[in-house]
Design a protein around this motif. Structure first.
Motif, PDB file in Angstrom:
ATOM      1  N   TYR A  93      11.996  -7.815  -7.821  1.00 51.57           N
ATOM      2  CA  TYR A  93      12.495  -6.317  -6.605  1.00 51.57           C
ATOM      3  C   TYR A  93      12.228  -4.614  -7.380  1.00 51.57           C
ATOM      4  CZ  TYR A  93      13.612 -10.780  -4.118  1.00 51.57           C
ATOM      5  OH  TYR A  93      13.179 -12.002  -4.299  1.00 51.57           O
ATOM      6  N   VAL A  94      13.623  -4.251  -8.624  1.00 52.34           N
ATOM      7  CA  VAL A  94      13.861  -3.196  -8.109  1.00 52.34           C
ATOM      8  C   VAL A  94      12.514  -1.777  -9.046  1.00 52.34           C
ATOM      9  CG1 VAL A  94      14.821  -0.929  -9.679  1.00 52.34           C
ATOM     10  CG2 VAL A  94      15.877  -3.421  -9.298  1.00 52.34           C
ATOM     11  N   HIS A 129      10.662   1.031  -7.279  1.00 51.43           N
ATOM     12  CA  HIS A 129       9.826   1.923  -7.644  1.00 51.43           C
ATOM     13  C   HIS A 129       8.477   1.962  -7.984  1.00 51.43           C
ATOM     14  CE1 HIS A 129      13.963   2.373 -10.155  1.00 51.43           C
ATOM     15  NE2 HIS A 129      14.539   2.120  -8.803  1.00 51.43           N
ATOM     16  N   ALA A 130       7.707   0.922  -7.460  1.00 51.09           N
ATOM     17  CA  ALA A 130       6.209   1.279  -7.909  1.00 51.09           C
ATOM     18  C   ALA A 130       5.646   1.553  -6.794  1.00 51.09           C
ATOM     19  CB  ALA A 130       5.892   0.077  -8.555  1.00 51.09           C
ATOM     20  N   GLY A 156       0.313  -1.144   0.039  1.00 50.25           N
ATOM     21  CA  GLY A 156      -0.113   0.187   0.245  1.00 50.25           C
ATOM     22  C   GLY A 156       0.666   1.255  -0.271  1.00 50.25           C
ATOM     23  N   ALA A 157       0.414   2.127   1.588  1.00 51.50           N
ATOM     24  CA  ALA A 157       1.427   3.878   0.926  1.00 51.50           C
ATOM     25  C   ALA A 157       2.809   3.082   1.901  1.00 51.50           C
ATOM     26  CB  ALA A 157       0.981   4.642   2.311  1.00 51.50           C
ATOM     27  N   SER A 158       3.233   2.092   2.030  1.00 43.48           N
ATOM     28  CA  SER A 158       4.407   1.861   1.791  1.00 43.48           C
ATOM     29  C   SER A 158       5.740   2.509   1.628  1.00 43.48           C
ATOM     30  CB  SER A 158       4.669   0.327   3.235  1.00 43.48           C
ATOM     31  OG  SER A 158       3.408   0.176   3.736  1.00 43.48           O
ATOM     32  N   LEU A 159       6.929   2.403   1.828  1.00 42.27           N
ATOM     33  CA  LEU A 159       7.423   3.011   0.977  1.00 42.27           C
ATOM     34  C   LEU A 159       8.738   2.258   0.759  1.00 42.27           C
ATOM     35  CD1 LEU A 159       9.034   6.008  -0.668  1.00 42.27           C
ATOM     36  CD2 LEU A 159      10.583   4.294   0.191  1.00 42.27           C
ATOM     37  N   LEU A 160       9.815   1.131  -0.219  1.00 36.08           N
ATOM     38  CA  LEU A 160      10.055   0.276   0.116  1.00 36.08           C
ATOM     39  C   LEU A 160      11.821   0.847  -1.089  1.00 36.08           C
ATOM     40  CD1 LEU A 160      10.977  -2.875  -0.390  1.00 36.08           C
ATOM     41  CD2 LEU A 160      10.444  -3.219  -1.854  1.00 36.08           C
ATOM     42  N   ASN A 161      13.098  -0.202  -0.603  1.00 36.89           N
ATOM     43  CA  ASN A 161      13.702   0.344  -1.200  1.00 36.89           C
ATOM     44  C   ASN A 161      14.536  -1.260  -1.134  1.00 36.89           C
ATOM     45  OD1 ASN A 161      15.578   2.819  -0.462  1.00 36.89           O
ATOM     46  ND2 ASN A 161      13.522   3.371  -0.599  1.00 36.89           N
ATOM     47  N   ALA A 162      15.233  -1.241  -2.118  1.00 33.10           N
ATOM     48  CA  ALA A 162      15.545  -2.903  -2.801  1.00 33.10           C
ATOM     49  C   ALA A 162      17.146  -2.770  -2.904  1.00 33.10           C
ATOM     50  CB  ALA A 162      15.049  -3.186  -4.003  1.00 33.10           C
ATOM     51  N   VAL A 163      17.868  -3.268  -1.894  1.00 28.68           N
ATOM     52  CA  VAL A 163      19.270  -3.536  -1.633  1.00 28.68           C
ATOM     53  C   VAL A 163      19.308  -4.898  -2.909  1.00 28.68           C
ATOM     54  CG1 VAL A 163      21.631  -3.268  -1.015  1.00 28.68           C
ATOM     55  CG2 VAL A 163      19.464  -2.114  -0.874  1.00 28.68           C
ATOM     56  N   VAL A 164      20.134  -4.775  -4.119  1.00 28.97           N
ATOM     57  CA  VAL A 164      20.085  -6.049  -4.491  1.00 28.97           C
ATOM     58  C   VAL A 164      21.370  -6.261  -5.554  1.00 28.97           C
ATOM     59  CG1 VAL A 164      17.827  -6.226  -4.635  1.00 28.97           C
ATOM     60  CG2 VAL A 164      18.542  -4.829  -6.544  1.00 28.97           C
ATOM     61  N   ASP A 165      21.799  -7.279  -6.186  1.00 35.33           N
ATOM     62  CA  ASP A 165      21.615  -7.264  -7.573  1.00 35.33           C
ATOM     63  C   ASP A 165      21.684  -7.332  -8.858  1.00 35.33           C
ATOM     64  OD1 ASP A 165      23.935  -8.411  -9.136  1.00 35.33           O
ATOM     65  OD2 ASP A 165      24.037 -10.584  -8.654  1.00 35.33           O
ATOM     66  N   ASN A 166      22.248  -5.671  -8.627  1.00 40.08           N
ATOM     67  CA  ASN A 166      20.939  -5.181 -10.466  1.00 40.08           C
ATOM     68  C   ASN A 166      22.510  -4.177 -10.879  1.00 40.08           C
ATOM     69  OD1 ASN A 166      18.397  -5.573 -11.425  1.00 40.08           O
ATOM     70  ND2 ASN A 166      19.338  -3.676 -12.080  1.00 40.08           N
ATOM     71  N   GLY A 225      22.554   4.009  -7.298  1.00 40.52           N
ATOM     72  CA  GLY A 225      21.065   3.566  -7.087  1.00 40.52           C
ATOM     73  C   GLY A 225      20.697   4.460  -7.882  1.00 40.52           C
ATOM     74  N   VAL A 226      18.772   3.927  -8.111  1.00 38.42           N
ATOM     75  CA  VAL A 226      18.383   5.322  -9.129  1.00 38.42           C
ATOM     76  C   VAL A 226      17.466   4.971  -8.526  1.00 38.42           C
ATOM     77  CG1 VAL A 226      17.278   5.168 -11.046  1.00 38.42           C
ATOM     78  CG2 VAL A 226      19.098   4.718 -11.371  1.00 38.42           C
ATOM     79  N   ASP A 227      16.172   6.048  -7.984  1.00 36.18           N
ATOM     80  CA  ASP A 227      15.428   5.832  -7.220  1.00 36.18           C
ATOM     81  C   ASP A 227      13.820   5.915  -8.933  1.00 36.18           C
ATOM     82  OD1 ASP A 227      14.891   8.933  -8.602  1.00 36.18           O
ATOM     83  OD2 ASP A 227      15.329   9.541  -6.473  1.00 36.18           O
ATOM     84  N   SER A 228      12.591   6.793  -7.580  1.00 37.11           N
ATOM     85  CA  SER A 228      11.783   6.072  -8.941  1.00 37.11           C
ATOM     86  C   SER A 228      11.195   7.525 -10.373  1.00 37.11           C
ATOM     87  CB  SER A 228      10.292   5.963  -7.680  1.00 37.11           C
ATOM     88  OG  SER A 228      10.236   7.226  -6.941  1.00 37.11           O
ATOM     89  N   THR A 229      11.841   8.069  -9.239  1.00 45.91           N
ATOM     90  CA  THR A 229      11.982   9.533 -10.014  1.00 45.91           C
ATOM     91  C   THR A 229      12.672  10.225 -11.311  1.00 45.91           C
ATOM     92  OG1 THR A 229      12.987  10.997  -9.259  1.00 45.91           O
ATOM     93  CG2 THR A 229      10.767  10.317  -8.492  1.00 45.91           C
TER      94      THR A 229
END
Length: 291
Positions: A213-214, A218-219, A157-167, A178-182
């Protein structure tokens, strides 16, 4: 002192300055969901210091903070483990203590199952800002087909997620931390800090990492981060942590409807004392993994 321990010590002095002065008084629930497979020891060591720095920044702004820690994919119960609770709604100090109990015995990792377990077991504060951090170096091993992208997005829902991943990530200026949703990217500046950059793009990660994950981060308005930049160690790892903590603070302020003006990306800086402490450890070698 081994390299992983040195890196954990290195992260502890991180402090922030140039933050907005408005005090919020809102509670922030930060929930870390972390892979417990055999190659994750370095990230496990990184987490307590990062959380200490994040907590210092948030409490300095007047936020009440509560932290949760959940592991997934460990081999403690045989095969895949959809999640286990190590800390529920504790302090930053309690987080550090709980993180010692993280294991590296797993091999089947489903980040969606881990997020779902945390979502259904954490004791949320009424009206709090909810912010998740997913940390894994593997793509999703789908152990529960009922957990879909759309379903996870709706559940969080309204929660925010950051993904620290192999990407990998990049932007107009080159490789990004890293790159954000904007589509704003964050780059190491060569001295342990970071800068923002335009036209951030998401590269091809391990397996379905990008799609599962990424894209989910971003979504939900969060950012994706390249775990390999953290594993590089030295000043690059310093930059990774500085960017990650600073952007997390900015995101939380954006989640808070009562917050004052938020600084532009890349304008928050480490205090001179903290930066000096980081530079003193600039020869720390990259993470040792057995992946």
């Amino acid at each position: 002192m081994n390299n992983v321990t040195k890196f954990a010590v290195l992260m502890c002095p991180l402090l922030l300055t140039s933050l907005p002065t408005k005090l919020s008084g809102v509670t922030v629930d930060v929930i870390v969901v972390v892979d417990e497979s055999g190659s994750m020891a370095g990230e496990h060591a990184w987490l307590p210091g990062m959380i200490t720095s994040l907590n210092s920044a948030l409490t300095g702004l007047g936020y009440d903070t509560r932290f949760g820690l959940y592991g997934f994919g460990n081999g403690l119960s045989g095969g895949a483990n959809s999640g286990r609770e190590l800390l529920d709604a504790g302090t930053a100090a309690a987080f550090g203590t709980a993180a010692v109990s993280l294991v590296t015995s797993g091999g089947t990792e489903d980040g969606y199952a881990g997020l779902n377990f945390a979502l259904n077991n954490y004791s949320f504060t009424s009206g709090s800002i909810v912010n998740y951090i997913l940390v894994t170096d593997e793509d999703r091993d789908n152990t529960n087909v009922a957990l879909t992208f759309a379903g996870m997005q709706a559940a969080l829902g309204a929660s925010l997620l950051n993904a620290v991943v192999d990407n990998p990530f990049s932007c107009a200026a080159g490789t990004a931390l890293g790159v954000d949703s904007t589509s704003t990217g964050y780059r190491a500046n060569g001295s342990g800090g970071f800068t923002s950059c335009a036209s951030g793009t998401v590269g091809n990660g391990a397996g379905t990492t990008e799609a599962d994950y990424v894209a989910l981060a971003h979504a939900l308005g969060g950012a994706g981060w390249d775990l390999n930049q953290l594993r590089a160690g030295g000043l690059t790892a310093d930059s990774f942590t500085a960017a990650f903590v600073n952007i997390k603070v900015q995101e939380i302020q954006q989640q808070d409807p009562g917050s004052s003006a938020v600084p532009e990306p890349g304008t928050l800086l480490l205090s001179s004392a903290a930066l000096g402490a980081l530079l003193a450890f600039r020869r720390v070698r990259p993470f040792q993994t057995n992946r």
